[in-house]
Design an enzyme around this catalytic site. Structure first.
Site, PDB file in Angstrom:
ATOM      1  N   GLY A 141       7.426  -0.717  -5.510  1.00 45.34           N
ATOM      2  CA  GLY A 141       8.635  -0.193  -4.886  1.00 45.34           C
ATOM      3  C   GLY A 141       9.920  -0.894  -5.277  1.00 45.34           C
ATOM      4  O   GLY A 141      10.990  -0.528  -4.781  1.00 45.34           O
TER       5      GLY A 141
ATOM      6  N   ASP B  87       4.058  -6.254  -4.140  1.00 45.01           N
ATOM      7  CA  ASP B  87       3.673  -5.338  -5.216  1.00 45.01           C
ATOM      8  C   ASP B  87       4.097  -3.909  -4.917  1.00 45.01           C
ATOM      9  O   ASP B  87       3.544  -3.264  -4.016  1.00 45.01           O
ATOM     10  CB  ASP B  87       2.142  -5.422  -5.388  1.00 45.01           C
ATOM     11  CG  ASP B  87       1.638  -4.460  -6.440  1.00 45.01           C
ATOM     12  OD1 ASP B  87       2.457  -4.007  -7.266  1.00 45.01           O
ATOM     13  OD2 ASP B  87       0.433  -4.163  -6.437  1.00 45.01           O
TER      14      ASP B  87
ATOM     15  N   CYS C 115       3.081   6.022  -6.726  1.00 47.05           N
ATOM     16  CA  CYS C 115       2.013   6.131  -5.718  1.00 47.05           C
ATOM     17  C   CYS C 115       2.228   7.348  -4.834  1.00 47.05           C
ATOM     18  O   CYS C 115       3.356   7.618  -4.409  1.00 47.05           O
ATOM     19  CB  CYS C 115       2.033   4.928  -4.779  1.00 47.05           C
ATOM     20  SG  CYS C 115       1.925   3.375  -5.622  1.00 47.05           S
TER      21      CYS C 115
ATOM     22  N   VAL D 177       0.870  -1.186   0.000  1.00 43.89           N
ATOM     23  CA  VAL D 177       0.000   0.000   0.000  1.00 43.89           C
ATOM     24  C   VAL D 177       0.903   1.231   0.000  1.00 43.89           C
ATOM     25  O   VAL D 177       1.609   1.488   0.974  1.00 43.89           O
ATOM     26  CB  VAL D 177      -0.971   0.009   1.206  1.00 43.89           C
ATOM     27  CG1 VAL D 177      -1.730   1.335   1.275  1.00 43.89           C
ATOM     28  CG2 VAL D 177      -1.954  -1.158   1.105  1.00 43.89           C
TER      29      VAL D 177
ATOM     30  N   GLY E 199       0.288   6.245 -12.498  1.00 45.24           N
ATOM     31  CA  GLY E 199      -0.438   5.517 -11.467  1.00 45.24           C
ATOM     32  C   GLY E 199      -1.875   5.339 -11.922  1.00 45.24           C
ATOM     33  O   GLY E 199      -2.426   6.204 -12.603  1.00 45.24           O
ATOM     34  N   MET E 200      -2.472   4.213 -11.543  1.00 43.06           N
ATOM     35  CA  MET E 200      -3.849   3.971 -11.962  1.00 43.06           C
ATOM     36  C   MET E 200      -4.825   4.841 -11.170  1.00 43.06           C
ATOM     37  O   MET E 200      -6.004   4.910 -11.497  1.00 43.06           O
ATOM     38  CB  MET E 200      -4.207   2.488 -11.843  1.00 43.06           C
ATOM     39  CG  MET E 200      -3.443   1.588 -12.800  1.00 43.06           C
ATOM     40  SD  MET E 200      -3.177   2.245 -14.457  1.00 43.06           S
ATOM     41  CE  MET E 200      -4.812   2.653 -14.986  1.00 43.06           C
TER      42      MET E 200
ATOM     43  N   GLU F  96      27.370   3.323   1.457  1.00 42.19           N
ATOM     44  CA  GLU F  96      28.488   2.421   1.186  1.00 42.19           C
ATOM     45  C   GLU F  96      28.094   1.322   0.189  1.00 42.19           C
ATOM     46  O   GLU F  96      28.918   0.770  -0.525  1.00 42.19           O
ATOM     47  CB  GLU F  96      28.914   1.782   2.515  1.00 42.19           C
ATOM     48  CG  GLU F  96      30.148   0.928   2.461  1.00 42.19           C
ATOM     49  CD  GLU F  96      30.355   0.236   3.805  1.00 42.19           C
ATOM     50  OE1 GLU F  96      31.396   0.453   4.424  1.00 42.19           O
ATOM     51  OE2 GLU F  96      29.463  -0.543   4.226  1.00 42.19           O
ATOM     52  N   SER F  97      26.785   1.027   0.150  1.00 40.62           N
ATOM     53  CA  SER F  97      26.317  -0.100  -0.665  1.00 40.62           C
ATOM     54  C   SER F  97      26.344   0.199  -2.159  1.00 40.62           C
ATOM     55  O   SER F  97      26.385  -0.720  -2.971  1.00 40.62           O
ATOM     56  CB  SER F  97      24.886  -0.468  -0.262  1.00 40.62           C
ATOM     57  OG  SER F  97      24.847  -0.832   1.095  1.00 40.62           O
TER      58      SER F  97
HETATM   59  P1  XMP Z   1       6.194   0.050  -9.071  1.00 44.11           P
HETATM   60  O1  XMP Z   1       7.022   0.631  -7.962  1.00 44.11           O
HETATM   61  O2  XMP Z   1       6.707  -1.262  -9.537  1.00 44.11           O
HETATM   62  O3  XMP Z   1       4.750  -0.187  -8.424  1.00 44.11           O
HETATM   63  O4  XMP Z   1       6.020   1.029 -10.202  1.00 44.11           O
HETATM   64  C1  XMP Z   1       3.682  -0.693  -9.162  1.00 44.11           C
HETATM   65  C2  XMP Z   1       2.472  -0.801  -8.273  1.00 44.11           C
HETATM   66  O5  XMP Z   1       2.009   0.468  -7.829  1.00 44.11           O
HETATM   67  C3  XMP Z   1       0.632   0.385  -7.507  1.00 44.11           C
HETATM   68  N1  XMP Z   1      -0.069   1.515  -8.128  1.00 44.11           N
HETATM   69  C4  XMP Z   1      -0.522   2.593  -7.455  1.00 44.11           C
HETATM   70  N2  XMP Z   1      -0.495   2.885  -6.135  1.00 44.11           N
HETATM   71  N3  XMP Z   1      -1.537   4.948  -6.619  1.00 44.11           N
HETATM   72  C5  XMP Z   1      -1.024   4.078  -5.719  1.00 44.11           C
HETATM   73  O6  XMP Z   1      -1.014   4.371  -4.517  1.00 44.11           O
HETATM   74  C6  XMP Z   1      -1.610   4.719  -7.956  1.00 44.11           C
HETATM   75  O7  XMP Z   1      -2.059   5.533  -8.738  1.00 44.11           O
HETATM   76  C7  XMP Z   1      -1.065   3.463  -8.391  1.00 44.11           C
HETATM   77  N4  XMP Z   1      -0.972   2.884  -9.620  1.00 44.11           N
HETATM   78  C8  XMP Z   1      -0.357   1.687  -9.418  1.00 44.11           C
HETATM   79  C9  XMP Z   1       0.121  -0.931  -8.015  1.00 44.11           C
HETATM   80  O8  XMP Z   1      -0.009  -1.795  -6.912  1.00 44.11           O
HETATM   81  C10 XMP Z   1       1.241  -1.348  -8.973  1.00 44.11           C
HETATM   82  O9  XMP Z   1       1.310  -2.739  -9.180  1.00 44.11           O
END
Ligand code: XMP
Length: 482
Positions: free
Chosen positions: A342, A340, A307, A301, A389-390, A473-474
């Protein structure tokens, strides 16, 4: 104030402690993992159900590489169904329902059909659906006035075609295709009705992707995202009918009555189709979704790159803690966890799996590839692709447009409270190259842990918390990068 005693951690807060290893080569480790019961992936990577990440091309590429793609749901049901069909048709030892055309059709109609289904040839049938010829893209070369010319006049007629019966084996088909120097072998019954098609392309593709994620009929697997509205049951039904292998109930706050209710309904209606539900970020969410019937749970989340949920609402759990907490419950209940959001590097992927995830979902990392929807753009000499983002402003507005099949009023833009952003990511080439690097890093990571399998990595992983200095350092430091 109710405050948890423990600190929430994410990827950059920890490292994995190297352990004794007997693994001599990275190729000796097995990266396979369960997406959900009944669906094992050769590589534990899932392409996110975002409209800048997963449509047909991405889903095909992911399954060919041994992962899977989840088709996003911000499109009409008919379009989503079409995407499912295309994936199921993409790599098939025996195509059970080859694309056909009537011998009365024009070359123009044939061209449209070939483009629609992305195929290089059509079987030509008469009014009784009997095979009367074959038309390939070569037959269409240099034809003019194609609206007037009939398929019949340029096709290769039945009497000059090589065909086989329904019980043809792939080995025999390969020999026949090679001996006759042809690319397509239609399968017909005793009345010349078409019952299948074997193509040289498909045989080659199968050889090229030995680890592809396939169903019992040898077709690539694909998942579909659905929502929780009552018409989403029809969406699910249509996609399952078209061959979808897994349903993903994807809601920002998945630990909610409407998600639990939807999972229950889906499990009642499609008891044989795995249902993944999410997103959650705490143990109770996994517990409750599993009780409702979820076969796997998606965790995260506000962790995604695009996000802003945590900023807008104040809610979320740092991703590594969320994965670890949810995975503990998931393991006890036999419910795989999908981490899912990050993930930026193969190190993050390894940490997510080591914390207990079975698979990881990638969004923006895959959005820059050739297979993601949309074209690349050049800015200041560098090539980018768009990711959004969706729950971003434009995605929200577009969703309303699709729902209504109409434009929306200007003032409605102000009604949206976005929880995501639009952004650009560097163009990254083929998805297979990204996956090679990501999974290569995971393999190395597993050998540092002395773990031959994902399950062994769960057991052997030991994390150590680090300071910002440890993080500094990493990475590469105190050198001028070339
Ligand atoms: P990454 O970091 O791989 O994450 O680009 C993809 C995941 O982000 C979520 N997602 C959202 N979360 N607002 C959010 O809070 C959004 O508009 C949004 N769009 C996608 C989703 O779980 C996706 O797989």
């Amino acid at each position: 104030m109710n405050v948890r005693p423990e600190m929430g951690l994410t990827f950059d807060d920890v490292l994995l402690v190297p352990k004794h290893s007997s693994i001599r080569s990275r190729s000796a480790v097995d990266t396979s993992a369960w997406l959900a019961p009944g669906i094992k992936l050769h590589i534990p990577v899932v392409a996110a159900n975002m409209d800048t990440v997963t449509e047909t091309r991405m889903a095909i590429a992911m399954a060919q590489q041994g992962g899977i793609g989840i088709l996003h749901r911000f499109m009409t049901v008919s379009r989503q169904v079409e995407c499912v069909r295309k994936v199921k048709r993409a790599e098939n030892l025996v195509v059970k329902d080859p694309i056909m055309i009537s011998d009365q059709a024009t070359l123009f109609e044939a061209r449209v059909r070939m483009a629609d289904y992305d195929v290089s040839g059509l079987l030509v049938v008469d009014d009784d659906k009997r095979l009367v010829g074959i038309l390939t893209s070569r037959d269409l070369l240099l034809t003019s006035d194609s609206e007037k010319v009939s398929v019949k006049s340029v096709m290769t007629p039945r009497e000059r075609m090589i065909v086989a019966s329904a019980d043809e084996t792939v080995e025999s088909a390969r020999e026949r295709l090679h001996a006759q120097r042809i690319e397509k072998l239609p399968l017909v019954d005793e009345n010349d009705h078409v019952v299948g098609l074997i193509t040289a392309q498909d045989i080659i593709k199968v050889q090229e992707h030995p680890d592809a994620t396939k169903d019992g009929e040898g077709r690539l697997r694909v998942g579909v995202a659905i929502g929780v509205r009552s018409d989403d049951l029809q969406r699910a039904a249509a996609c399952v009918e078209a061959g979808a292998d897994v349903l993903v109930v994807d809601i920002a706050h998945g630990h909610s009555d409407h998600t639990l209710g939807m999972v229950e309904k889906l499990k009642q209606r499609f008891p044989n189709v795995p249902v993944i539900a999410g997103n959650v970020a705490a143990a109770q969410g996994v517990e409750d979704l599993a009780s409702a019937g979820a076969d796997a749970v998606k965790v995260g989340v506000g962790a995604g790159s695009i996000c802003i949920t945590r900023v807008v609402t104040g809610f979320g759990v740092p991703q590594l803690t969320a994965i670890a907490e949810c995975a503990e419950v998931g393991r006890r209940l036999g419910v795989p966890i999908i981490a899912d959001g990050g993930i930026r590097t193969s190190g993050d992927l390894t940490k997510a799996v080591a914390a207990g995830a079975s698979t990881v979902m990638l969004g923006s990392l895959l959005a820059g590839t050739d297979e993601s929807p949309g074209a690349s753009v050049v800015r200041q000499g560098r090539r980018f692709k768009v990711v959004r983002g969706m729950a971003s402003l434009t995605a929200n507005v577009d969703r309303r447009r699709i729902d209504r099949n109409d434009s929306i009023a200007d003032e409605e833009w102000n009604e949206v409270v976005p929880e995501g952003v639009e952004a650009m990511v560097p163009y990254r080439g083929a998805v297979s190259d990204i996956l090679y690097q990501m999974v290569g890093g995971l393999r190395s990571g597993m050998s540092y842990a002395g773990a031959c399998s994902v399950e062994e990595l769960w057991d052997k992983a030991e994390f150590i918390r680090i300071t910002p200095a440890g993080m500094h350092e990493s990475g590469a430091h105190d050198v001028n990068l070339v």
